[in-house]
Design an enzyme around this catalytic site. Structure first.
Site, PDB file in Angstrom:
ATOM      1  N   LYS A  84       1.704  -3.009  -6.596  1.00  0.00           N
ATOM      2  CA  LYS A  84       1.798  -1.784  -7.380  1.00  0.00           C
ATOM      3  C   LYS A  84       0.881  -1.911  -8.589  1.00  0.00           C
ATOM      4  CE  LYS A  84       5.205  -1.119 -10.377  1.00  0.00           C
ATOM      5  NZ  LYS A  84       6.521  -0.787 -10.989  1.00  0.00           N
TER       6      LYS A  84
ATOM      7  N   GLU B  95      12.145   5.522  -4.429  1.00  0.00           N
ATOM      8  CA  GLU B  95      12.529   4.355  -5.223  1.00  0.00           C
ATOM      9  C   GLU B  95      13.512   4.796  -6.295  1.00  0.00           C
ATOM     10  OE1 GLU B  95      10.811   1.737  -8.912  1.00  0.00           O
ATOM     11  OE2 GLU B  95       9.349   2.521  -7.471  1.00  0.00           O
TER      12      GLU B  95
END
Length: 211
Positions: free
Chosen positions: A136, A46
């Site tokens: 998340k 990411e």
């Protein structure tokens, strides 16, 4: 709202329960650390895109990943413009620090699976209502590993990625507590941490093979 057809987080995290987060590095350094992560066996990277230079780093990392068959997503997605930048750069998924139904919708419409941040049961319920089964948990270290065990009771169908304050020393604690994925950040830039990360990946690979 249903997630788009195509690559899912189940597929993205199938081989390794670890994601790399590369925030605030130069373009060259981002690609360098991403390459080190891929060499270790981490498939997903990411790159948060809060600045123009970070968008450039995302583009360069996507290009490098394509040649290796790896996956790069765009992080800290909190605006429609971020979704557009992520899609234009070739990101495979998006990650947000919180959960915003409109950002979720825009990301899915762009064909990008999204991993929104949650910290409460209400936010997990909202994610489910939006058709998501991956979230998340952020900030994971402050929530504590017991949070994951507790949330699995009422939400057995939700898969959690633990993000924030995770390193090779505490990653297994969160995985054992119920996180499906842990996200590592600054430790990947520290050469002295790489052996411990490699050990983590080996042990998790062995555990998956024996399960």
């Amino acid at each position: 709202m249903e997630p788009p057809l195509g690559t899912s987080f189940d597929e993205l995290f199938a081989r390794a329960p670890v994601m790399a987060i590369l925030r605030g590095f130069s373009v060259e350094r981002t690609v360098e650390i991403a390459t080190a992560a891929w060499d270790l066996g981490i498939d997903c990277v990411e790159v948060p895109i809060q600045t123009p230079s970070a968008v450039a780093a995302l583009r360069a990392t996507v290009e490098a990943a394509t040649a290796r068959g790896k996956t790069v997503g765009a992080g800290t997605i909190i605006s429609y413009e971020h979704v557009r930048q992520a899609a234009d750069a070739g990101a495979a998924f998006t990650v947000s620090p919180g959960i915003d139904p409109e950002i979720v919708r825009r990301s899915l419409e762009a064909g990008l699976p999204i991993l929104p941040g949650v910290a409460t049961a209400s936010e997990i319920q909202l994610a489910q209502r939006l058709g998501l089964d991956w979230v998340k948990a952020f900030p994971a270290a402050l929530l504590g590993s017991a949070w994951f065990t507790s949330m699995h009771g009422p939400f057995p169908g939700i898969r959690f990625a633990a993000t924030g304050g995770i390193d090779a020393n505490n990653a297994q604690e969160f995985l054992k507590a119920g996180a499906r994925v842990v996200a590592l950040g600054s430790s990947l830039a520290d050469p002295s941490s790489l052996p411990a990360i490699a050990d983590l990946l080996r042990s998790e690979g062995t555990a998956k093979a024996n399960s």
